[in-house]
Design a protein around this motif. Structure first.
Motif, PDB file in Angstrom:
ATOM      1  N   TYR A 295      -7.973 -13.954  80.016  1.00 26.92           N
ATOM      2  CA  TYR A 295      -9.215 -14.423  79.393  1.00 26.92           C
ATOM      3  C   TYR A 295      -8.935 -15.145  78.084  1.00 26.92           C
ATOM      4  CZ  TYR A 295      -8.853 -10.018  76.694  1.00 26.92           C
ATOM      5  OH  TYR A 295      -8.416  -8.977  75.899  1.00 26.92           O
TER       6      TYR A 295
ATOM      7  N   CYS B  82      -5.634 -13.575  76.270  1.00 24.57           N
ATOM      8  CA  CYS B  82      -4.846 -12.380  76.608  1.00 24.57           C
ATOM      9  C   CYS B  82      -4.677 -12.259  78.115  1.00 24.57           C
ATOM     10  CB  CYS B  82      -5.540 -11.113  76.118  1.00 24.57           C
ATOM     11  SG  CYS B  82      -5.837 -11.059  74.335  1.00 24.57           S
TER      12      CYS B  82
ATOM     13  N   ILE C  71      -0.809  -8.140  77.248  1.00 23.21           N
ATOM     14  CA  ILE C  71      -0.340  -8.878  76.066  1.00 23.21           C
ATOM     15  C   ILE C  71      -1.421  -9.868  75.649  1.00 23.21           C
ATOM     16  CG2 ILE C  71       2.159  -8.721  76.472  1.00 23.21           C
ATOM     17  CD1 ILE C  71       0.718 -11.967  77.337  1.00 23.21           C
ATOM     18  N   CYS C  72      -1.315 -10.328  74.394  1.00 25.10           N
ATOM     19  CA  CYS C  72      -2.155 -11.428  73.920  1.00 25.10           C
ATOM     20  C   CYS C  72      -1.242 -12.531  73.398  1.00 25.10           C
ATOM     21  CB  CYS C  72      -3.086 -10.955  72.811  1.00 25.10           C
ATOM     22  SG  CYS C  72      -4.367  -9.829  73.410  1.00 25.10           S
ATOM     23  N   TYR C  73      -1.695 -13.753  73.599  1.00 25.50           N
ATOM     24  CA  TYR C  73      -0.923 -14.905  73.155  1.00 25.50           C
ATOM     25  C   TYR C  73      -1.344 -15.262  71.737  1.00 25.50           C
ATOM     26  CZ  TYR C  73      -0.103 -15.380  78.164  1.00 25.50           C
ATOM     27  OH  TYR C  73       0.233 -15.138  79.468  1.00 25.50           O
TER      28      TYR C  73
ATOM     29  N   TRP D  29      -7.082  -8.663  66.563  1.00 20.78           N
ATOM     30  CA  TRP D  29      -7.816  -9.274  67.687  1.00 20.78           C
ATOM     31  C   TRP D  29      -7.144  -8.997  69.018  1.00 20.78           C
ATOM     32  CZ3 TRP D  29      -4.709 -12.620  70.271  1.00 20.78           C
ATOM     33  CH2 TRP D  29      -3.638 -13.161  69.568  1.00 20.78           C
ATOM     34  N   CYS D  30      -5.988  -8.343  68.993  1.00 20.99           N
ATOM     35  CA  CYS D  30      -5.200  -8.094  70.209  1.00 20.99           C
ATOM     36  C   CYS D  30      -5.550  -6.703  70.738  1.00 20.99           C
ATOM     37  CB  CYS D  30      -3.719  -8.226  69.863  1.00 20.99           C
ATOM     38  SG  CYS D  30      -2.590  -7.551  71.093  1.00 20.99           S
TER      39      CYS D  30
ATOM     40  N   PRO E 118      -4.699  -4.995  73.555  1.00 22.90           N
ATOM     41  CA  PRO E 118      -3.590  -4.109  73.958  1.00 22.90           C
ATOM     42  C   PRO E 118      -2.837  -3.535  72.759  1.00 22.90           C
ATOM     43  CG  PRO E 118      -3.536  -6.181  75.192  1.00 22.90           C
ATOM     44  CD  PRO E 118      -4.557  -6.349  74.125  1.00 22.90           C
TER      45      PRO E 118
ATOM     46  N   GLY F 131       6.557 -15.070  72.718  1.00 19.50           N
ATOM     47  CA  GLY F 131       5.695 -15.291  71.545  1.00 19.50           C
ATOM     48  C   GLY F 131       4.348 -14.618  71.699  1.00 19.50           C
ATOM     49  N   VAL F 132       4.346 -13.404  72.222  1.00 21.17           N
ATOM     50  CA  VAL F 132       3.077 -12.706  72.484  1.00 21.17           C
ATOM     51  C   VAL F 132       3.017 -11.394  71.695  1.00 21.17           C
ATOM     52  CG1 VAL F 132       2.880 -13.704  74.787  1.00 21.17           C
ATOM     53  CG2 VAL F 132       4.043 -11.503  74.501  1.00 21.17           C
ATOM     54  N   LEU F 133       1.871 -10.757  71.757  1.00 17.54           N
ATOM     55  CA  LEU F 133       1.652  -9.464  71.100  1.00 17.54           C
ATOM     56  C   LEU F 133       1.136  -8.470  72.139  1.00 17.54           C
ATOM     57  CD1 LEU F 133      -0.201 -10.745  67.918  1.00 17.54           C
ATOM     58  CD2 LEU F 133       2.163  -9.929  68.026  1.00 17.54           C
ATOM     59  N   PRO F 134       1.436  -7.178  72.012  1.00 22.98           N
ATOM     60  CA  PRO F 134       2.300  -6.584  70.996  1.00 22.98           C
ATOM     61  C   PRO F 134       3.771  -6.782  71.334  1.00 22.98           C
ATOM     62  CG  PRO F 134       1.510  -4.889  72.502  1.00 22.98           C
ATOM     63  CD  PRO F 134       0.847  -6.160  72.926  1.00 22.98           C
TER      64      PRO F 134
END
Lengths: 176, 181
Positions: A66, A134, A139-141, B76-77, B79, B144-147
């Motif tokens: 999303y 995300c 994970i989130c970008y 904002w992440c 996970p 290049g992602v989180l976490p």
């Protein structure tokens, strides 16, 4: 020596391959979130209103991914033909326990970037997008930059381009 | 009746059981994401500049001698936020065994502070500038992602780099293996 029957071989193979050989890799953001752009023109929204022209940026979003609505940024280059801010659909409302109410996009979304046909010179126009999104539960970008482009051909006229479809009603849901 | 038919049935059942277990595990814990190579020296890691919530300069070198769990995250992440309660519990359980957690975000300081208060985070939440994601990448975050979480030994050497959620029991077993405690 007896040959192994094909069905038995298939079943043994099924057992052997029950677990994945390699980890489930998240998609590259350019594959998870795919923007395309096209020139559009539509009939006047109301009597007396002018025709709408612009660039529609359509995002195709992979299942399980999303985009954050309020973190999308668009820049048109060159920007002289712009007539207003991008028209971004409401999206799917989510109530984040920490961030409060916000909205996300799944599947597909179209953002309309309006311009004035009277000053639209033929040429190559680039839309620079900064997006954040995300992969659900994983994970989130961090903010990533994408770019799409359209060409305004010489002799650009309203009737040369398809009408903009009406945006679908915004469903409700929560990111997980 | 052919003699191999019962064997085929066993094989099929084993296959189905394997698939079921894999699906159940997949639902419980997201699959691991392979980290990339580390391209940062212990000295560079220990001296990388951050700021605490009051704006004071901080660096990981201040925790030399401890096993560090360095977590790159953002408010904002989702996970990231979901794994942090597990980190809070582990910090409590492992603080007397030479383990120190540090959260690092490139984010709005007010939001970081508010989230830290709300969750009762019991380890430092530091802020970084533009170079934060670059450091994360050099520590194995090839996407290049989180976490992204990195385990460092007392000399600042990378023991493990994990992209994605680090589930509490998995991390705890790693800490036990690393510290021998």
């Amino acid at each position: 020596m007896k040959r192994i029957p094909p069905l038995l071989a298939a079943c043994v193979a099924a057992a052997a391959f029950a677990a994945p050989a390699s980890p489930d890799e998240p998609l590259d953001p350019d594959k998870a979130f795919v923007p395309t752009a096209r020139l559009v023109a539509s009939a006047p929204a109301a009597a007396g209103a002018g025709e709408r022209h612009g660039i529609d940026v359509e995002y195709r979003i992979e299942p399980g991914y999303y985009l954050y609505r309020n973190r999308l940024k668009f820049e048109l280059h060159p920007a002289e033909i712009l007539t207003g801010p991008p028209e971004v659909p409401a999206g799917i409302e989510v109530d984040d326990p920490f961030l409060g109410k916000s909205a996300i996009f799944r599947d597909r979304v179209t953002i309309h970037i309006p311009f004035a046909v009277s000053i639209a010179r033929p040429g190559h126009y680039r839309v620079r997008i900064v997006a954040q999104g995300c992969a659900e539960d994983r994970i989130c970008y961090s903010p990533f930059v994408q770019e799409v482009a359209v060409n305004i051909p010489p002799g650009y006229r309203v009737m040369d381009f398809p009408a903009t479809p009406a945006p679908p009603a915004a469903p409700k849901g929560f990111p997980r | 009746m052919k003699g191999w038919l019962p064997l085929a049935g066993i094989g099929l059942l084993a296959g189905l059981a394997g698939v079921s277990l894999w699906l159940a595990d997949r639902h419980a814990t997201p699959p691991a994401i392979e980290a990339g190579p580390v391209d940062a020296s212990p000295a560079a890691i220990q001296s990388a500049p951050f700021r605490d919530g009051q704006g004071a300069p901080r660096s990981l070198g201040q925790f030399a001698g401890k096993v560090l769990v360095v977590n790159f995250w953002a408010t904002w992440c989702t996970p990231c936020r979901e794994e942090m309660p597990g980190f809070v519990k582990l910090q409590s359980r492992w603080q007397d065994r030479g383990v120190q957690f540090v959260g690092i975000a490139q984010d709005d300081p007010a939001k970081v502070a508010a989230f830290g208060r709300e969750l009762g985070v019991n380890y430092p939440l530091w802020l970084g500038e533009e170079g934060v994601m670059d450091l994360s990448r050099r520590l194995g975050n090839r996407l290049g992602v989180l976490p992204h979480t990195v385990l460092l030994d007392g000399q600042g050497r990378v023991i493990e780099s994990r992209i994605g959620v680090f589930a509490e029991p998995v991390l705890e077993s790693r800490l036990a293996a690393i510290t021998g405690k």
